[in-house]
Design a protein around this motif. Structure first.
Motif, short mmCIF file in Angstrom:
data_model
loop_
_atom_site.label_atom_id
_atom_site.label_comp_id
_atom_site.label_asym_id
_atom_site.label_seq_id
_atom_site.Cartn_x
_atom_site.Cartn_y
_atom_site.Cartn_z
N VAL A 1 0.86 -1.19 0.13
CA VAL A 1 -0.03 -0.10 -0.03
C VAL A 1 0.95 1.24 0.13
O VAL A 1 1.85 1.47 0.91
N ALA A 2 0.55 1.91 -0.98
CA ALA A 2 1.45 3.38 -1.28
C ALA A 2 0.79 4.18 -0.65
O ALA A 2 -0.49 4.78 -0.58
N THR A 3 1.49 5.11 0.54
CA THR A 3 0.90 6.08 1.31
C THR A 3 1.59 7.47 1.28
O THR A 3 2.85 7.54 1.15
N LEU A 4 0.82 8.62 1.27
CA LEU A 4 1.14 9.97 1.32
C LEU A 4 0.15 10.68 1.90
O LEU A 4 -0.86 11.14 1.14
N ASN A 5 -0.07 10.93 3.16
CA ASN A 5 -1.04 11.86 3.98
C ASN A 5 -2.30 11.10 3.54
O ASN A 5 -3.20 11.85 3.13
N GLU A 6 -2.55 9.97 4.01
CA GLU A 6 -3.74 9.19 3.70
C GLU A 6 -4.40 8.99 5.01
O GLU A 6 -5.35 8.13 5.39
N ALA A 7 -4.41 9.85 6.21
CA ALA A 7 -4.92 9.67 7.62
C ALA A 7 -6.26 9.48 7.55
O ALA A 7 -7.03 8.73 8.26
N LYS A 8 -6.91 10.22 6.57
CA LYS A 8 -8.66 10.34 6.51
C LYS A 8 -9.00 9.10 5.84
O LYS A 8 -10.26 9.02 5.92
N ARG A 9 -8.32 8.55 5.38
CA ARG A 9 -8.83 7.40 4.28
C ARG A 9 -8.42 6.08 4.63
O ARG A 9 -8.99 5.11 4.38
N ILE A 10 -7.24 5.73 5.31
CA ILE A 10 -6.46 4.59 5.44
C ILE A 10 -7.14 3.65 6.49
O ILE A 10 -6.95 2.42 6.40
N GLY A 11 -7.90 4.21 7.24
CA GLY A 11 -8.70 3.20 8.48
C GLY A 11 -9.14 2.16 7.99
O GLY A 11 -8.88 1.01 8.49
N PRO A 12 -10.30 2.18 7.07
CA PRO A 12 -10.99 0.86 6.51
C PRO A 12 -10.13 0.15 5.69
O PRO A 12 -10.34 -1.10 6.01
N CYS A 13 -8.93 0.68 5.17
CA CYS A 13 -8.40 -0.11 4.44
C CYS A 13 -7.58 -1.08 5.09
O CYS A 13 -7.36 -2.22 5.04
N LEU A 14 -6.98 -0.56 6.22
CA LEU A 14 -6.07 -1.25 7.40
C LEU A 14 -7.08 -2.45 8.21
O LEU A 14 -6.56 -3.74 8.15
N ALA A 15 -8.35 -1.92 8.28
CA ALA A 15 -9.16 -2.98 9.12
C ALA A 15 -9.53 -4.02 8.15
O ALA A 15 -9.41 -5.28 8.43
N GLY A 16 -9.73 -3.77 6.87
CA GLY A 16 -9.82 -4.79 5.66
C GLY A 16 -8.61 -5.72 5.55
O GLY A 16 -8.81 -7.04 5.60
N LEU A 17 -7.67 -5.43 5.71
CA LEU A 17 -6.49 -6.09 5.42
C LEU A 17 -6.02 -6.87 6.69
O LEU A 17 -5.69 -7.90 6.41
N MET A 18 -6.52 -6.49 8.03
CA MET A 18 -6.14 -7.15 9.21
C MET A 18 -7.27 -8.47 8.97
O MET A 18 -6.88 -9.40 9.87
N ALA A 19 -8.37 -8.38 8.57
CA ALA A 19 -9.43 -9.35 8.51
C ALA A 19 -9.05 -10.78 7.47
O ALA A 19 -9.65 -11.49 7.37
N GLN A 20 -7.87 -10.25 6.69
CA GLN A 20 -7.66 -11.21 5.85
C GLN A 20 -6.69 -12.45 6.29
O GLN A 20 -6.40 -12.42 7.46
N THR A 21 -7.06 -13.66 5.69
CA THR A 21 -6.37 -14.79 6.43
C THR A 21 -5.38 -15.52 5.03
O THR A 21 -5.32 -14.52 4.27
N GLU A 22 -4.88 -16.47 5.51
CA GLU A 22 -4.01 -16.94 4.18
C GLU A 22 -4.77 -17.04 2.93
O GLU A 22 -6.03 -17.54 3.01
N PRO A 23 -4.01 -16.72 2.02
CA PRO A 23 -2.50 -16.71 1.65
C PRO A 23 -1.77 -15.21 1.88
O PRO A 23 -0.65 -15.14 1.68
N MET A 24 -2.34 -14.26 2.72
CA MET A 24 -1.69 -13.05 2.89
C MET A 24 -0.67 -13.24 3.84
O MET A 24 -0.89 -13.87 4.89
N LEU A 25 0.68 -12.98 3.49
CA LEU A 25 1.90 -13.30 4.29
C LEU A 25 2.21 -12.14 5.17
O LEU A 25 2.66 -12.00 6.25
N GLU A 26 2.07 -10.88 4.40
CA GLU A 26 2.52 -9.50 4.94
C GLU A 26 1.81 -8.26 4.21
O GLU A 26 1.23 -8.49 2.87
N VAL A 27 1.73 -7.30 4.84
CA VAL A 27 1.27 -6.06 4.41
C VAL A 27 2.29 -4.80 4.65
O VAL A 27 2.64 -4.52 5.71
N LEU A 28 2.91 -4.56 3.67
CA LEU A 28 3.91 -3.21 3.49
C LEU A 28 3.30 -2.11 3.29
O LEU A 28 2.76 -1.66 2.04
N ILE A 29 3.21 -1.25 4.13
CA ILE A 29 2.86 -0.06 3.85
C ILE A 29 3.91 0.90 3.75
O ILE A 29 4.57 1.59 4.59
N VAL A 30 3.93 1.32 2.41
CA VAL A 30 5.21 2.10 2.21
C VAL A 30 4.88 3.70 2.00
O VAL A 30 3.97 3.99 1.33
#
Length: 406
Positions: A59-88
């Protein structure tokens, strides 16, 4: 306007010119849309884990504080095969980094990465994706935008889809949500211009120079990306998703564009003005399409999407003044031909609106009347095609050569 005024050489010439232009462009549009009749249905979530492969989400970010919350919540709800989440992150100053760090404290799969200063000739988002690719460990790399909301089961679903259809790369169209009434009146008309120019999501694979992609959910084999120089082929592109997809397709990769309206939502803009400015700046696909072809597409959009309704009104008025049953009048025959061509074009437009209804979480009367804003969408496409952008997401790119597809 009456039959006498139409009978003049000027109006006859205009009518013939319209027919000569509109008929072949309508046939071209039919050829592009026909594969959509047998397109694959929307991808459904996979709610059971997969352990036979791995996926790195970037996930590429630059000043996304107002929008990234639902994205992070959705990614944390994922199961395998998700290995890692890199927030760049590109050194955000609005609290984005703190939100990511908080999420990482709750889910060890999430990691905050800071990219190096932007090299010359790179667009910021593409450089962030390249940074993530260089640190990725998964067999697949999935680019996700910060303004998306991944549904549970997204990760397994996209891998299933690409493997079932034998793709090396695939991206997924989202379902739009949280749009204002004004956005729902205009944005669907702008989206239709993409379908008219590139075909429908889920249809058979078009030629490489017509491949469409969506960077909000873009999956590729990591080994394939590395083999082709990572994201570098799209480093200077404002439509990096399409540029990269077409580059890979031209070099033999099998690239898909599928309907992901059941697995990912997006809330990209907060107003019609922001959508008109930000999305309208790049949706002409300038960096991935030769100039001559872009202008043919502009002509097609005006001819088959924007003009049929006003032309039907004018032609019906003129034909009534001549007499609907005037069989031997050459002007009446010309008008009837124009009436048929534009009537078919308008019918196709309305049927496409029905087909796109699943791409919008909220519809209402603004969505169903969005075909009335087709002229505005065609005008925005014309402006975007004629101009070279220099700003994107708060960055200035005066030295980029963004029209490299010539």
């Amino acid at each position: 306007m009456n039959a006498t005024s139409f009978g003049g050489d000027t109006w006859r010439s205009v009518g013939l010119l319209l027919l000569v232009v509109q008929l072949p462009l309508l046939l071209l549009l039919l050829a592009r849309l026909m594969p959509g009749r047998t397109r694959r249905p929307p991808i459904s979530p996979r709610l059971t884990p997969r352990t036979d492969t791995t996926v790195t989400v970037v996930v590429a970010t630059l000043n996304e504080a107002k929008r990234i919350g639902p994205c992070l919540a959705g990614l944390m709800a994922q199961t395998e095969p998700m290995l890692e989440v890199l927030i760049v992150d590109s050194r955000s100053t609005d609290g984005t980094r703190e939100l990511v760090e908080s999420a990482a404290a709750r889910d060890p799969r999430i990691r905050l990465v800071t990219d190096d200063p932007l090299p010359a000739g790179w667009v910021g988002k593409v450089w962030a994706l390249e940074t993530g690719l260089r640190q990725a460990k998964g067999a697949w790399v999935l680019g996700i935008d910060a303004d998306t909301v991944p549904a549970p089961g997204l990760i397994g679903a996209v891998v299933d889809a690409v493997e079932q259809d034998g793709y090396d790369v695939a991206s997924f169209s989202p379902q739009f949500r949280d749009q204002t009434s004004a956005e729902r009146f205009v944005q669907p008309a702008m989206l239709v211009t993409l379908v008219y120019r590139c075909g429908a999501a889920g249809a058979t694979q078009p030629p490489p120079d017509r491949v469409l992609a969506n960077g909000q959910c873009f999956l590729a084999r990591r080994a394939l990306l590395e083999q082709h120089g990572g994201y570098a082929p799209a480093r200077a592109s404002f439509c990096d998703d399409v540029t990269l997809a077409r580059h890979l397709a031209a070099h033999g990769a099998r690239v898909g564009f599928l309907d992901g309206s059941k697995i990912i939502q997006v809330s990209a803009y907060v107003s019609l003005a922001e959508m008109w400015r930000e999305w309208g700046r790049s949706f002409d696909l300038k960096d991935a399409t030769p100039s001559w072809r872009r202008w043919i597409d502009v002509a097609l959009v005006w001819s088959a999407q924007a003009l049929p309704l006003p032309l039907l009104i004018v032609v019906a008025t003129l034909l009534r003044s001549l007499g609907w049953s005037a069989a031997d009048n050459p002007d009446a025959l010309l008008l009837k031909a124009l009436l048929l061509v534009n009537g078919i074009a308008l019918y196709m437009r309305l049927m496409l609106l029905v087909a796109l209804r699943g791409s919008y979480a909220e519809r209402g009367w603004p969505f169903w009347l969005s075909w009335l804003s087709d002229i505005a969408a065609a005008w925005r496409l014309t402006l975007s095609t004629a101009r070279t952008p220099t700003r994107w997401r708060g960055r200035q790119y005066d030295t980029l050569i963004t029209d490299g597809a010539k």
